[in-house]
Design a protein around this motif. Structure first.
Motif, PDB file in Angstrom:
ATOM      1  N   ILE A   1       0.930  -1.005  -0.091  1.00 49.44           N
ATOM      2  CA  ILE A   1      -0.044  -0.026  -0.031  1.00 49.44           C
ATOM      3  C   ILE A   1       0.825   1.151   0.065  1.00 49.44           C
ATOM      4  CG2 ILE A   1      -1.521   1.512   1.363  1.00 49.44           C
ATOM      5  CD1 ILE A   1      -2.743  -1.139   2.364  1.00 49.44           C
ATOM      6  N   LEU A   2       1.927   1.302   0.913  1.00 46.65           N
ATOM      7  CA  LEU A   2       2.865   2.451   0.895  1.00 46.65           C
ATOM      8  C   LEU A   2       3.458   2.645  -0.538  1.00 46.65           C
ATOM      9  CD1 LEU A   2       4.384   1.874   4.477  1.00 46.65           C
ATOM     10  CD2 LEU A   2       2.615   3.938   3.775  1.00 46.65           C
ATOM     11  N   ALA A   3       4.150   1.403  -0.878  1.00 49.35           N
ATOM     12  CA  ALA A   3       4.890   1.681  -2.004  1.00 49.35           C
ATOM     13  C   ALA A   3       3.987   2.166  -3.196  1.00 49.35           C
ATOM     14  CB  ALA A   3       5.541   0.252  -2.649  1.00 49.35           C
ATOM     15  N   THR A   4       2.779   1.415  -3.360  1.00 49.61           N
ATOM     16  CA  THR A   4       1.934   2.027  -4.477  1.00 49.61           C
ATOM     17  C   THR A   4       1.534   3.342  -4.555  1.00 49.61           C
ATOM     18  OG1 THR A   4       0.967  -0.266  -4.606  1.00 49.61           O
ATOM     19  CG2 THR A   4      -0.281   1.315  -5.718  1.00 49.61           C
TER      20      THR A   4
ATOM     21  N   PRO B   1       4.963   9.755   3.076  1.00 49.42           N
ATOM     22  CA  PRO B   1       4.221   8.475   3.406  1.00 49.42           C
ATOM     23  C   PRO B   1       4.102   8.366   4.944  1.00 49.42           C
ATOM     24  CG  PRO B   1       5.446   8.058   1.658  1.00 49.42           C
ATOM     25  CD  PRO B   1       5.986   9.397   2.054  1.00 49.42           C
ATOM     26  N   ALA B   2       5.169   8.527   5.680  1.00 47.18           N
ATOM     27  CA  ALA B   2       5.016   8.276   6.997  1.00 47.18           C
ATOM     28  C   ALA B   2       4.081   9.202   7.886  1.00 47.18           C
ATOM     29  CB  ALA B   2       6.667   8.402   7.724  1.00 47.18           C
ATOM     30  N   ALA B   3       3.875  10.444   7.334  1.00 49.08           N
ATOM     31  CA  ALA B   3       3.212  11.495   7.852  1.00 49.08           C
ATOM     32  C   ALA B   3       1.772  11.110   7.922  1.00 49.08           C
ATOM     33  CB  ALA B   3       3.478  12.990   7.407  1.00 49.08           C
ATOM     34  N   PHE B   4       1.428  10.561   6.427  1.00 50.18           N
ATOM     35  CA  PHE B   4      -0.113  10.311   6.294  1.00 50.18           C
ATOM     36  C   PHE B   4      -0.409   8.944   7.035  1.00 50.18           C
ATOM     37  CE2 PHE B   4       1.039  12.890   2.629  1.00 50.18           C
ATOM     38  CZ  PHE B   4       0.242  14.089   3.262  1.00 50.18           C
ATOM     39  N   PHE B   5       0.597   7.796   7.146  1.00 49.45           N
ATOM     40  CA  PHE B   5       0.449   6.792   7.851  1.00 49.45           C
ATOM     41  C   PHE B   5       0.151   6.927   9.194  1.00 49.45           C
ATOM     42  CE2 PHE B   5       2.137   3.160   9.804  1.00 49.45           C
ATOM     43  CZ  PHE B   5       1.547   1.850   9.269  1.00 49.45           C
ATOM     44  N   GLY B   6       0.900   7.959   9.728  1.00 45.83           N
ATOM     45  CA  GLY B   6       0.744   8.331  11.203  1.00 45.83           C
ATOM     46  C   GLY B   6      -0.355   8.976  11.595  1.00 45.83           C
ATOM     47  N   LEU B   7      -0.939  10.033  10.440  1.00 35.69           N
ATOM     48  CA  LEU B   7      -2.110  10.595  10.674  1.00 35.69           C
ATOM     49  C   LEU B   7      -3.345   9.835  10.573  1.00 35.69           C
ATOM     50  CD1 LEU B   7      -3.064  13.678  10.556  1.00 35.69           C
ATOM     51  CD2 LEU B   7      -3.530  13.573   8.139  1.00 35.69           C
TER      52      LEU B   7
ATOM     53  N   PHE C   1       9.848  15.641   4.151  1.00 37.57           N
ATOM     54  CA  PHE C   1      10.576  14.857   5.492  1.00 37.57           C
ATOM     55  C   PHE C   1      10.181  15.891   6.619  1.00 37.57           C
ATOM     56  CE2 PHE C   1      13.983  14.927   8.455  1.00 37.57           C
ATOM     57  CZ  PHE C   1      14.046  13.602   8.740  1.00 37.57           C
ATOM     58  N   GLY C   2      10.352  17.140   6.619  1.00 38.88           N
ATOM     59  CA  GLY C   2       9.917  17.853   7.767  1.00 38.88           C
ATOM     60  C   GLY C   2       8.538  17.917   8.164  1.00 38.88           C
ATOM     61  N   VAL C   3       7.635  17.883   7.305  1.00 34.98           N
ATOM     62  CA  VAL C   3       6.174  17.629   7.478  1.00 34.98           C
ATOM     63  C   VAL C   3       6.154  16.545   8.545  1.00 34.98           C
ATOM     64  CG1 VAL C   3       3.871  17.111   6.784  1.00 34.98           C
ATOM     65  CG2 VAL C   3       5.293  18.597   5.700  1.00 34.98           C
ATOM     66  N   ALA C   4       6.659  15.211   8.313  1.00 29.12           N
ATOM     67  CA  ALA C   4       6.451  14.007   8.801  1.00 29.12           C
ATOM     68  C   ALA C   4       7.307  14.122  10.352  1.00 29.12           C
ATOM     69  CB  ALA C   4       7.146  12.645   8.120  1.00 29.12           C
ATOM     70  N   GLU C   5       8.264  14.797  10.364  1.00 27.54           N
ATOM     71  CA  GLU C   5       8.764  15.129  11.758  1.00 27.54           C
ATOM     72  C   GLU C   5       7.974  16.107  12.576  1.00 27.54           C
ATOM     73  OE1 GLU C   5      11.995  13.620  12.975  1.00 27.54           O
ATOM     74  OE2 GLU C   5      11.251  12.422  11.361  1.00 27.54           O
ATOM     75  N   PHE C   6       7.531  16.854  11.707  1.00 31.07           N
ATOM     76  CA  PHE C   6       6.577  17.854  12.636  1.00 31.07           C
ATOM     77  C   PHE C   6       5.523  17.338  13.044  1.00 31.07           C
ATOM     78  CE2 PHE C   6       3.184  20.972  12.413  1.00 31.07           C
ATOM     79  CZ  PHE C   6       3.397  21.623  13.509  1.00 31.07           C
ATOM     80  N   PHE C   7       4.840  16.423  12.623  1.00 26.58           N
ATOM     81  CA  PHE C   7       3.571  15.763  12.997  1.00 26.58           C
ATOM     82  C   PHE C   7       4.076  14.752  14.131  1.00 26.58           C
ATOM     83  CE2 PHE C   7       0.632  15.333   8.995  1.00 26.58           C
ATOM     84  CZ  PHE C   7       0.786  16.652   8.830  1.00 26.58           C
ATOM     85  N   ARG C   8       5.341  14.166  13.942  1.00 28.59           N
ATOM     86  CA  ARG C   8       5.765  13.451  15.124  1.00 28.59           C
ATOM     87  C   ARG C   8       5.894  14.352  16.347  1.00 28.59           C
ATOM     88  NH1 ARG C   8      10.593  12.220  17.199  1.00 28.59           N
ATOM     89  NH2 ARG C   8      11.674  13.062  15.387  1.00 28.59           N
TER      90      ARG C   8
ATOM     91  N   VAL D   1       4.698   5.395  14.485  1.00 26.54           N
ATOM     92  CA  VAL D   1       3.897   5.299  13.142  1.00 26.54           C
ATOM     93  C   VAL D   1       4.586   6.729  12.422  1.00 26.54           C
ATOM     94  CG1 VAL D   1       1.967   4.415  14.099  1.00 26.54           C
ATOM     95  CG2 VAL D   1       2.227   6.699  14.571  1.00 26.54           C
ATOM     96  N   PHE D   2       5.146   7.667  12.933  1.00 25.89           N
ATOM     97  CA  PHE D   2       5.657   8.598  12.303  1.00 25.89           C
ATOM     98  C   PHE D   2       7.237   8.472  11.773  1.00 25.89           C
ATOM     99  CE2 PHE D   2       2.413  10.932  14.194  1.00 25.89           C
ATOM    100  CZ  PHE D   2       1.648  11.344  13.210  1.00 25.89           C
ATOM    101  N   ASP D   3       7.247   7.038  11.710  1.00 29.23           N
ATOM    102  CA  ASP D   3       8.663   6.705  11.204  1.00 29.23           C
ATOM    103  C   ASP D   3       9.208   6.829   9.823  1.00 29.23           C
ATOM    104  OD1 ASP D   3      11.351   5.458  11.146  1.00 29.23           O
ATOM    105  OD2 ASP D   3      10.606   3.441  12.369  1.00 29.23           O
ATOM    106  N   VAL D   4      10.374   7.645   9.789  1.00 29.79           N
ATOM    107  CA  VAL D   4      10.809   7.888   8.284  1.00 29.79           C
ATOM    108  C   VAL D   4      10.913   6.574   7.626  1.00 29.79           C
ATOM    109  CG1 VAL D   4      13.123   8.058   8.954  1.00 29.79           C
ATOM    110  CG2 VAL D   4      12.251   9.122   6.904  1.00 29.79           C
ATOM    111  N   LEU D   5      11.233   5.488   8.234  1.00 28.11           N
ATOM    112  CA  LEU D   5      11.496   4.338   7.702  1.00 28.11           C
ATOM    113  C   LEU D   5      10.271   3.863   6.883  1.00 28.11           C
ATOM    114  CD1 LEU D   5      13.425   1.563   9.900  1.00 28.11           C
ATOM    115  CD2 LEU D   5      14.060   2.725   7.639  1.00 28.11           C
ATOM    116  N   PHE D   6       8.919   4.169   7.437  1.00 29.88           N
ATOM    117  CA  PHE D   6       7.859   3.715   6.288  1.00 29.88           C
ATOM    118  C   PHE D   6       8.112   4.540   5.022  1.00 29.88           C
ATOM    119  CE2 PHE D   6       5.544   3.005  10.405  1.00 29.88           C
ATOM    120  CZ  PHE D   6       5.141   1.888  10.176  1.00 29.88           C
ATOM    121  N   SER D   7       8.636   5.800   5.043  1.00 30.22           N
ATOM    122  CA  SER D   7       8.530   6.552   3.765  1.00 30.22           C
ATOM    123  C   SER D   7       9.770   5.891   2.927  1.00 30.22           C
ATOM    124  CB  SER D   7       9.143   8.099   3.915  1.00 30.22           C
ATOM    125  OG  SER D   7       8.116   8.461   4.757  1.00 30.22           O
ATOM    126  N   ILE D   8      10.777   5.686   3.519  1.00 29.07           N
ATOM    127  CA  ILE D   8      11.940   4.977   2.965  1.00 29.07           C
ATOM    128  C   ILE D   8      11.770   3.597   2.239  1.00 29.07           C
ATOM    129  CG2 ILE D   8      14.213   3.869   3.123  1.00 29.07           C
ATOM    130  CD1 ILE D   8      14.581   7.012   3.231  1.00 29.07           C
TER     131      ILE D   8
END
Lengths: 327, 288, 255
Positions: free
Chosen positions: A43-46, A62-68, A118-125, A234-241
């Motif tokens: 799902i993440l990759a697609t 992706p991590a930002a939206f996953f966590g959201l 990247f900043g958005v995901a980290e900010f959410f976290r 859930v806001f782990d940058v690894l999800f994005s990577i």
């Protein structure tokens, strides 16, 4: 570029889907969980493929939206909402946030875009770490699902499968229509795309919104299954990577690529290195390095070349891959 | 009085931030690589200093050269052996490649060094210099002075030496530089090595005044992102201004909004600057 | 009586302190070929960028069929029927030749929201028109320069424009290729497309254009029939310099 699938291809996809539907009837819960993970990263990759693969904007969001999505489900289920309704709300929220952020962020190009996402995901976290409604750094509990392990393993598996099918079908129809062509035009040359009549701003935002919806839903399923969330999980940058690398492994910009990539990577890493779970991220790192060096255009491209030139030329193909971009 | 102390702290923090970011800025500016390994080199440099102190009792300020030189060669090897192979690929390939290496190295570092936070505690760690009623920690002011000094040396090197000029020429026009007889592969490797050495130096400094662990690399990397975005790429004033602005924003933000949101402030600043002026407040337009 | 299709009134574009285009007026009549000439740096390409919205003008009005377009975005202007080619060709390098043209057909025309399939048919027609049919499956990046210029043509034509703006289509081409390009431009005009062409080669523009305007340092210094313009003293000065004109005068006097 994108030819509509032939009958045989549709048949193949149908058979694959059928196999996934029947899978839980034949295997143990452990195996089902493994496939659930594969579906999640698929799902993440697609989804990443919409913005990163087709449009050429390397998003780390992706991590930002996953966590959201995960936190939306957690908070709303605690407030008594039905699980599936929270998925829908999570998807809408993801889309809205993507829309609001997309307008300014998508003016940026290249590294600046990457850093901003990247900043958005980290900010959410950081925000989730500090808000009371999210439980802050202590995390948040969700209602436990009722029923035995046989039941809830299947429940989550099929929820994940449903989201994955939605994501893949959406991608298929996008790539076979005007929208998909417009996105590819932006990737290939944004100025020229505008001069050819593509409304680049609108199209980029649509791609960003599409890339946010399904991770948010996947995050919701993940949350209910995990029953406990922490911002750092859930806001782990690894999800994005992972999303990016799996798209690359399979082949960026195609519908099948991210699926193949997700399957290969999760399955292989699980079977080959399942015993060293501690070193999972180290192996992921090695895979990333190898993929970037030897398969920059993905397995799909290599398999096509092998098909036309024979297995004997595999070495030559890999070698030419590594020579392609050197200084 | 409170404000004065916070101002002093901000300036000291800003100086070290500038030092942290300068190698990152160099690599990005010259090669258009978003070097995820930057924080990792920084962390490893810090560990060189830590272990030299712990095992052999070497003063942290004396082990600086060792930390810098060892990471220079590590960086040189990484660029020559790996990144040079994909320099002409779409730009996010190098980003992903360095990310893969980061995952691997950090994991190994956790294995060998454990995940504990470490800090070098020399005998003079607690000294403070009184200054107009404020107190200035001795270690922090030393770090500040050294950081600014080393950053200046780096920019002198870039501006005045033959290698430095070759690097700048490469930055301006890769193909012309090649035609002028510059060995791009080597120049890139040297540039990356210098970036790694700069990271390691600031890591050594950080290991004295602050604390490091294998996973603190991401924190320093994010700071570098933010500083380079605020200040713009490739100039010393940009790095200093970016570092200072971040230091001030973090310290005063912590004062008004609570220490929990200290890190979030940096990201808000980052996103704001990107919206208003993507090339950085002081930057000229660099690579996209 | 001819009808004005495209018109500029006092178009001005500044970059910092430099005025690249300064209060230029122009009209393009339906069905004609208007040449814009001027030495390097005269502001020709900047003018095109103003018209197509890529680099909007600071002052002045640009009208297409009487409608003001100077503040519109590039894609809107394209869809209204103004297409262009670039001096430095801008193909979608990673895509096949045919797909490049499909993009133009899919997005360029406002007349119909096209299906992919219909766009592909139109693309094939355009490729046949410019003589690239046999290359349609190749990657755009594999074409020669002359072929890429023809691809630019096909791509812009696929947007079904009423006005086609051509930016130095001949730069970098040899004599043979230039002749081919010129005959292609005539063929396009026969299809009813109005053309504005930028050139710095005098010879080409006089063969090609019905009317010519001359830019120098961003200002319009002459306008008229090709023959009139090329004998204009100011134009010769701009092209060849003061010294040359003085020398010619001296020679005239001596003879």
């Amino acid at each position: 570029m994108f030819r509509p699938w032939s009958h045989i291809q549709w048949l193949g996809m149908g058979a694959g889907l059928l196999a996934l539907i029947l899978l839980p009837s034949f295997v143990e819960n452990d195996e089902i969980r493994k496939w659930m993970d594969i579906l999640m990263v698929a799902i993440l990759a697609t989804s990443w493929n919409f913005i990163g693969g087709l449009t050429g904007y390397p998003s780390f969001a992706p991590a930002a939206f996953f966590g959201l999505g995960a936190y939306t489900t957690a908070i709303l289920m605690n407030a008594g909402f039905n699980f599936f309704i929270t998925l829908g709300i999570g998807a809408c929220l993801g889309a809205l946030v993507a829309l609001a952020l997309g307008v300014p962020i998508l003016r940026l190009r290249g590294h600046y875009f990457a850093i901003a996402t990247f900043g958005v995901a980290e900010f959410f976290r950081e925000v989730a770490d500090n808000l009371r409604i999210t439980g802050g750094g202590d995390g948040i509990n969700l209602p436990q699902i009722t029923g035995g392990p046989d039941y809830f393993t299947r429940f989550f598996y099929f929820s994940m499968l449903g989201v994955a099918v939605l994501a893949v079908l959406t991608q298929y129809f996008v790539t076979r229509h005007r929208l998909g062509y417009g996105l590819v035009a932006i990737r290939e040359n944004e100025d020229a795309a505008a001069m050819t009549g593509v409304d680049t701003t609108k199209y980029k935002i649509i791609a960003f919104v599409l890339s946010s919806i399904f991770p948010a839903m996947g995050g919701g399923v993940y949350a209910y299954r995990a029953a406990f969330l922490e911002p750092i999980d859930v806001f782990d940058v690894l999800f994005s990577i992972k999303a990016i690398v799996m798209s690359m492994l399979g082949g960026v910009g195609t519908v099948m690529g991210p699926l193949v990539g997700a399957l290969m990577m999760e399955y292989l890493s699980d079977y080959l290195w399942g015993a060293f779970t501690e070193f999972h991220s180290a192996f992921l790192g090695i895979i990333i390095v190898l993929v970037v060096l030897f398969l920059p255009r993905g397995l799909m491209a290599v398999s096509q070349e092998v098909k036309s030139r024979g297995w004997g030329s595999l070495g030559v193909i890999l070698k030419s891959n590594i020579q392609r971009f050197k200084v | 009085m409170v404000y004065g102390q916070i101002l002093i702290n901000s300036i000291l923090l800003g100086g070290i931030y500038a030092c942290i970011a300068v190698g990152f800025s160099l690599v990005w500016g010259v090669m258009n690589i978003l070097n995820i390994l930057h924080g990792t080199f920084l962390m490893l440099g810090g560990y060189v200093t830590f272990w030299m102190f712990k095992l052999y009792g070497v003063d942290p300020f004396l082990s600086l050269p060792l930390s810098a030189v060892s990471m220079f060669f590590a960086g040189y090897a990484v660029q020559r052996g790996l990144i040079n192979k994909i320099v002409r690929a779409p730009m996010f390939m190098s980003l992903i490649l360095t990310f893969g290496l980061q995952l691997l190295i950090v994991r190994l570092a956790i294995y060998f060094f454990t995940g504990d936070f470490r800090s070098v505690q020399p005998s003079y760690a607690g000294f403070s210099i009184p200054f107009m009623g404020l107190s200035i920690p001795f270690v922090r002011i030393s770090i500040f002075v050294l950081g600014v000094l080393l950053t200046s040396i780096l920019f002198w090197f870039m501006g005045r030496t033959r290698t430095g000029r070759a690097i700048r020429a490469t930055r301006m026009d890769l193909d012309s530089a090649q035609l002028m007889g510059v060995d791009i592969g080597r120049i890139y490797a040297i540039t990356y090595g210098i970036g790694a050495a700069a990271a390691a130096t600031s890591g050594s400094l950080v290991s004295v005044g602050f604390a490091i662990s294998p996973v603190s690399d991401v924190e320093f990397l994010s700071k570098s992102f933010i500083i380079c975005t605020i200040g713009g790429l490739g100039n010393i004033t940009g790095a200093l201004a970016g570092g200072l602005i971040l230091g001030l924003a973090e310290n005063f933000g912590a004062l008004y909004l609570g220490p929990g949101l200290q890190n979030a402030i940096g990201y808000v600043l980052l996103i704001l600057v990107l919206f208003i002026k993507p090339s950085g407040l002081l930057g000229r337009k660099g690579f996209e | 009586m001819s009808e004005t299709l495209l018109e500029g009134r006092g178009v001005t574009k500044r970059f910092g302190g430099l005025t690249a285009v300064s209060a230029v007026d122009f009209t393009v009549q339906k069905g004609e070929i208007l040449g814009v000439i001027g030495p390097n740096g005269a502001g020709k390409t900047t003018l095109l960028n103003c018209i197509t919205g890529l680099d909007p003008a600071n002052e002045g009005e640009i009208l297409f069929r009487g409608e003001r377009i100077e503040t519109m975005k590039p894609h809107t202007i394209t869809r209204k029927g103004v297409a262009r080619t670039f001096q430095i060709v801008q193909p979608f390098a990673g895509l096949a030749v045919r797909e490049n043209v499909v993009m133009g057909a899919l997005f360029g025309s406002q007349k119909s929201k096209k299906e992919v399939k219909r766009a592909q048919e139109l693309a094939d027609e355009m490729l046949a028109f410019v003589g690239l049919s046999d290359k349609s499956a190749q990657l755009a990046s594999q074409l020669t320069l002359a072929e890429r210029k023809r691809l630019e043509f096909a791509k812009s034509l696929a947007t079904e424009p009423e006005v086609l703006l051509l930016d130095e289509v001949n730069a970098g081409l040899n004599t043979m290729e230039i002749e081919n390009a010129i005959s292609l431009i005539h063929k396009v005009r026969e299809q009813g497309v109005t053309i504005l062409v930028i050139e710095h080669l005098m010879k080409v523009i006089t063969d090609l254009s019905d009317r010519v305007i001359v830019l120098h340092h961003g200002e319009k210094i002459a306008e008229g029939l090709p023959r009139e313009v090329t004998s204009d003293e100011q134009v010769i000065k701009a092209y060849l310099g003061e010294k040359y004109v003085a020398m010619m005068k001296k020679l005239d006097e001596e003879s």
